[in-house]
Design a protein around this motif. Sequence first.
Motif, PDB file in Angstrom:
ATOM      1  N   VAL A  25       0.751  -1.121  -0.296  1.00  0.00           N
ATOM      2  CA  VAL A  25       0.045  -0.061   0.030  1.00  0.00           C
ATOM      3  C   VAL A  25       0.990   1.279   0.074  1.00  0.00           C
ATOM      4  N   ASP A  26       2.087   1.258   1.002  1.00  0.00           N
ATOM      5  CA  ASP A  26       2.671   2.229   0.877  1.00  0.00           C
ATOM      6  C   ASP A  26       3.524   2.705  -0.602  1.00  0.00           C
ATOM      7  N   MET A  27       3.885   1.708  -1.277  1.00  0.00           N
ATOM      8  CA  MET A  27       4.284   1.913  -2.509  1.00  0.00           C
ATOM      9  C   MET A  27       3.349   2.465  -3.473  1.00  0.00           C
ATOM     10  N   TRP A  28       2.389   1.742  -3.426  1.00  0.00           N
ATOM     11  CA  TRP A  28       1.128   2.454  -4.403  1.00  0.00           C
ATOM     12  C   TRP A  28       0.943   3.770  -3.930  1.00  0.00           C
ATOM     13  N   GLU A  29       0.561   4.201  -2.732  1.00  0.00           N
ATOM     14  CA  GLU A  29       0.429   5.590  -2.330  1.00  0.00           C
ATOM     15  C   GLU A  29       1.404   6.638  -2.915  1.00  0.00           C
ATOM     16  N   ALA A  30       2.876   6.060  -2.519  1.00  0.00           N
ATOM     17  CA  ALA A  30       3.906   6.887  -2.923  1.00  0.00           C
ATOM     18  C   ALA A  30       3.821   7.316  -4.421  1.00  0.00           C
ATOM     19  N   ILE A  31       3.526   6.217  -5.335  1.00  0.00           N
ATOM     20  CA  ILE A  31       3.661   6.525  -6.842  1.00  0.00           C
ATOM     21  C   ILE A  31       2.220   7.122  -7.268  1.00  0.00           C
ATOM     22  N   ASN A  32       1.437   6.763  -6.683  1.00  0.00           N
ATOM     23  CA  ASN A  32       0.155   7.559  -7.209  1.00  0.00           C
ATOM     24  C   ASN A  32      -0.188   8.981  -6.928  1.00  0.00           C
TER      25      ASN A  32
END
Lengths: 510, 311
Positions: B101-108
Amino acid sequence: MPMEPFALPKAFDEMHGKDGLRACFAGVARWLDGTGHEALGLKRREAELLFRRIGITFAVYGEGGDPERLIPFDLIPRILGQGEWQRLARGLEQRVRALNLFLKDVYGKRDIIRAGKIPVSLILGNATYRPIMEGFTPPRGVYTHIAGIDVVRTAPDEFFVLEDNCRTPSGVSYMLENREAMMRLFPELFAMHRVAPVGHYPEELLETLKSVAPERCQGTPRVVLLTPGAYNSAYYEHCFLADEMGVEAVEGADLFVRDDIVYMRTTNGPQRVDVIYRRIDDEYLDPEAFLPDSMLGVAGLMRAYRAGNVALANAPGAGIADDKAIYPYVPDMVRFYLSEEPLLANVPTYLCERDADRAYVLEHMHELVVKLTHGSGGYGMLVGPHSTRQEREDFAARIRAKPSEYIAQPTLALSTVPTLVEAGIAPRHVDLRPFVLTGKEVRIVPGGLTRVALRDGSLVVNSSQGGGTKDTWVLEDDGPTGTGQPQSPSQSQSQSSGFQSQSQSQRQGS
Amino acid sequence: MLSRTADSLFWLGRYTERAGNVARGLTVAARMAGLTHRDEEWRSLLVATGADEGYFAKHDEATREAVLHHLILDPDNSSGLLPSIEAARRNARQVRAALTVDMWEAINDTWNEARRIAPDALTVDGLAPFLDWVKARSLLFYGAASDTMLRDEAWRFTHMGTMLERGDNTARLLDVRHTMLAKQPEAEGSAVDYMQWQAVLRSVSAQRAYQWLYHTRLQPNLVAELLILRPELPRSMIACYRRVDQTLDALANAAGGRRGECHRLAGELHAKLKFGRIETIMDGGLHEFLTECIDRNVALGECIASFYLTH
């Protein structure tokens, strides 16, 4: 909470019945009495947040606005007692057995045609009939491994099958997520009721798929789910089911066929695939066999399938069994193949291509529902009692022009279940889609997806037409425990811990 | 793992790193151009990011405005900053289930915000804050990936993409300034030379690292050694190619020893750096050495693709 007056006094309400509160709803009725409108409103917003965060959306195209929408979720569960569920489940199993035998027969010996039970033209002239399936029997003779049978109800013991879905029925992820949401939002309700779990559906599905692997498959079969990709309306469900089963969700380009064997492209090189749970329509499965310009499918897939090197679920051509023109013959199929009387009735259906039926339909349009023979999703239908004169005249002209494209059914007084609406709680019409799995044996997870027509008086439950969903409870008994008195601590403790372990086991697969 | 999934993760790693690298390059070029008043800086950056050909097909001269537009906004420049962020996000979306989730939020979040604020970067006051922000976002993504991902195949492909891109970037940064670095160590550099060496260090956040390791004024051969051969510096070529080599090894070991040409190439490139000496490299020609490394990086990327990603 205030109740709206029932809009359709004729309709059977599953909570209030004809002779007062029905036993299976007693606990929920008490709960609603003791819960304010505001508290329910809060819970509703909480549920919406939950669904948004998980990303359970349904894509609706061609209407403008946000194409990724939430399906409205109603907090009040739809409840079935164990006895009525058992009767329904027996009828479902019988019906799906007959549908599978019918499919094996029409692509094989065609006994039912020779016996004069179904006109040959209805089958061979049908767009869903796939000649490529002739003279070949898939593993265990199963064609529709995952069937969604849409059932409606008009009285305590009157269930009718509205339609069969034998191709790639969707909606099961809502059944699972609705339960998850309800267990998080209302643990106290689950402590009060013995609700049959549904969380093991993905395991049952995986077992079913493994059990139909090709006979020559060695060891544990490798199962994959074939999806058209992120732009498909049910993509969320495809990923959800693949995750829960612990199998790959693949697209056509991830697979290839060499020497009639299907492989998946992985970082470990090509890996052989034994069973494909495909969520792509027949026409797009294999450009060599069907639409040559399909980008979604896998070239050579049908060759591999017919060579017995891979299993497809559901089988191509299974759509002939759920075609609306075939539907009126399903009760006869049950009698013909199983020598049993059908336990589940059909809704009486008029085929407009029959002269007598058409004449009746044109006379009685104001009281009938007219549907496209090959349509789905609630598009292109006329609900007679709610139609204008102009709409009826338009439909009459269309029926006269192309009679074989239309069927008609009487409008049933569909049962209602109390539903949260703006003004409070009001009865709304529901249907039920249980999912019937057929492999080595028939498995049905208790319940299914309840769809509810949220607009007052509406009979159309399809999500593409503004319908919502409810969690569907099948009780392990015929009514909730306790009689309005607080339960003894030991009892509620043992029950709530039972549900804890249930929710844990549901999360293991993810 | 599906090859398609691995491919998306690999390119997710590459594109997020690339966006950060373009921001680093632009920061230094803008500073140098301000100090030296030479447009030559912009030309160098175009060469370093491999965007010169596309740029000069549209423009005759390398001016600040046009280069900034080309490297930040131009949708035709697939190595540009915003297109890299878009490509990273597109790949992330393909494999959302494989990300934390953290990766997705960072990139999104980066993608959403970058689209909104990128046009400000072209203003005089807007450039520096924008580039700092992009650099911080790329560090955030890398941190999210290394702090939250399981150390499984998904991590290895993401990480390998990041490291391959980073090693390539360091080689290119050095290469555009190779004439300034090829001077004799004892020769006093001019003020401009000195700034050039500083610029190279600055672009990989290594000014302090140089002082800690060498305790001496900037010398071109030491700058080159730091960025090519010192494993202590996380953005040095050896540090990056060591990680690529190790990651390919881990992938092979997890797959029962299955190896291909990419494993040999990565080992060879790693060994060349591990056993290399800066004097030998300078004698043989820094530019020749770096060009060879850049070519091998391209070949390595192709071999990884054909072995794991697109077979």
